[in-house]
Motif scaffolding. Structure first.
Motif, PDB file in Angstrom:
ATOM      1  N   LYS A  69       0.829  -1.201   0.000  1.00  0.00           N
ATOM      2  CA  LYS A  69       0.000   0.000   0.000  1.00  0.00           C
ATOM      3  C   LYS A  69       0.867   1.256   0.000  1.00  0.00           C
ATOM      4  N   GLN A  70       1.915   1.265   0.802  1.00  0.00           N
ATOM      5  CA  GLN A  70       2.789   2.439   0.876  1.00  0.00           C
ATOM      6  C   GLN A  70       3.552   2.661  -0.423  1.00  0.00           C
ATOM      7  N   TRP A  73       1.077   4.186  -3.064  1.00  0.00           N
ATOM      8  CA  TRP A  73       0.789   5.597  -2.814  1.00  0.00           C
ATOM      9  C   TRP A  73       2.039   6.448  -2.968  1.00  0.00           C
ATOM     10  N   TYR A  74       3.188   5.896  -2.651  1.00  0.00           N
ATOM     11  CA  TYR A  74       4.450   6.612  -2.889  1.00  0.00           C
ATOM     12  C   TYR A  74       4.587   6.943  -4.371  1.00  0.00           C
ATOM     13  N   SER A 135      -5.098   9.083  -7.279  1.00  0.00           N
ATOM     14  CA  SER A 135      -5.883   8.528  -6.175  1.00  0.00           C
ATOM     15  C   SER A 135      -7.029   7.668  -6.694  1.00  0.00           C
ATOM     16  N   TRP A 139      -6.693   4.042  -4.931  1.00  0.00           N
ATOM     17  CA  TRP A 139      -7.683   3.787  -3.873  1.00  0.00           C
ATOM     18  C   TRP A 139      -8.384   2.442  -4.067  1.00  0.00           C
ATOM     19  N   PRO A 145      -5.332   6.373   1.509  1.00  0.00           N
ATOM     20  CA  PRO A 145      -3.999   6.686   2.045  1.00  0.00           C
ATOM     21  C   PRO A 145      -4.050   7.046   3.520  1.00  0.00           C
ATOM     22  N   TRP A 151      -0.431  13.448   5.055  1.00  0.00           N
ATOM     23  CA  TRP A 151      -0.882  14.550   4.200  1.00  0.00           C
ATOM     24  C   TRP A 151      -0.199  15.852   4.591  1.00  0.00           C
ATOM     25  N   VAL A 231       4.032   8.743   3.244  1.00  0.00           N
ATOM     26  CA  VAL A 231       3.706   7.367   3.640  1.00  0.00           C
ATOM     27  C   VAL A 231       4.421   6.931   4.913  1.00  0.00           C
TER      28      VAL A 231
END
Length: 272
Positions: A69-70, A73-74, A135, A139, A145, A151, A231
């Protein structure tokens, strides 16, 4: 004191006016936004499939401290920052080739200030749009995230990251005052950002010797810092990275100033 305040206020109004015009121009190119958005979706979809295979679909598995997941999103954050940068080098190159640089130099706003106003307006708009698009695909695949203060870290470091990017691009663009053609130099800069800048791969996953090399270069401040902080939020590290960004901005701004002054002198001497 009052005269200095008035000059700063006038500069602020000029920058705001230029930025507003640039923002409106961005909204006019809907097809361009759509094409870049589609390209971003395609790139992220490919990366998600690759990293899912690398993690064998295990959301609990960690590689060098990054879960699936990290990592995903990274990549969303680094791609959004990378695609946020307008084509500054090619614009300066075209201004020099067709002579428009002479008009830019005599305008009320400084040449560097003008390009920074345009860059900031366009980059912030593009960053927001690409973040939303990224996103939209991340997502559904890996979830929201939920990184605590991530954020805050992303927003705090993104302004400095885009400023560092602007200065690096400006250094390459100003080379057009001497060589006119800067596409080769831009190609090298872009590939350095992709690799040792941490766009394609977090620097944490690189060999230790390469991590030490990256620590002495400005590229990590433009992409890796905000994405990793998003992250892996760490307040103490955030302060340190902000300090590093400020240091690089000061150093690069000094280099830009020296290069710009020498470039303008060369243009005047050559009758440009």
């Amino acid at each position: 004191m009052g005269g200095e305040s008035n000059r700063w206020a006038a500069s602020g109004r000029k920058a705001t006016a230029v930025g507003t015009i640039a923002f409106r121009q961005q909204l006019a190119y809907k097809t361009d936004f759509a094409l870049r958005g589609f390209f971003l979706l395609f790139i992220l979809f490919v990366f998600i499939q690759l990293w899912t295979a690398a993690y064998e679909g295990d959301f609990d598995k960690a590689i060098s401290g990054f879960t699936l997941k990290q990592i995903v999103w990274y990549l969303v954050f680094t791609e959004a920052l990378t695609m946020a940068a307008p084509p500054l080098c090619s614009r300066i190159e075209e201004e020099v080739k067709n002579g428009d640089v002479a008009i830019r130099l005599i305008r009320p706003q400084s040449y560097v200030g003008y390009h920074f106003s345009v860059f900031a307006s366009e980059a912030l708009t593009r960053f927001a749009v690409h973040l939303l698009i990224g996103s939209a695909i991340a997502w559904p695949f890996v979830g929201p995230p939920s990184f605590g203060g991530g954020w805050l870290g992303l927003l705090a470091l993104s302004a400095g990251a885009l400023t560092v990017t602007f200065l690096l691009l400006l250094l390459v663009g100003l080379c057009a005052f001497w060589v006119e053609e800067t596409s080769g130099l831009y190609f090298v800069l872009q590939k350095l950002q992709f690799t040792i800048g941490g766009m394609l791969l977090p620097i944490d996953l690189m060999p230790e010797w390469l991590q030490r090399v990256c620590a002495w270069l400005p590229f990590q401040a433009a992409l890796y810092f905000p994405a990793r902080m998003a992250v892996h939020f760490d307040p103490a590290l955030l302060v340190k990275q902000l300090g590093i960004q400020i240091g690089w901005i000061a150093l690069l701004a000094f280099a830009v100033n020296r290069m710009y002054r020498r470039g303008v002198t060369k243009l005047h001497v050559n009758g440009g």
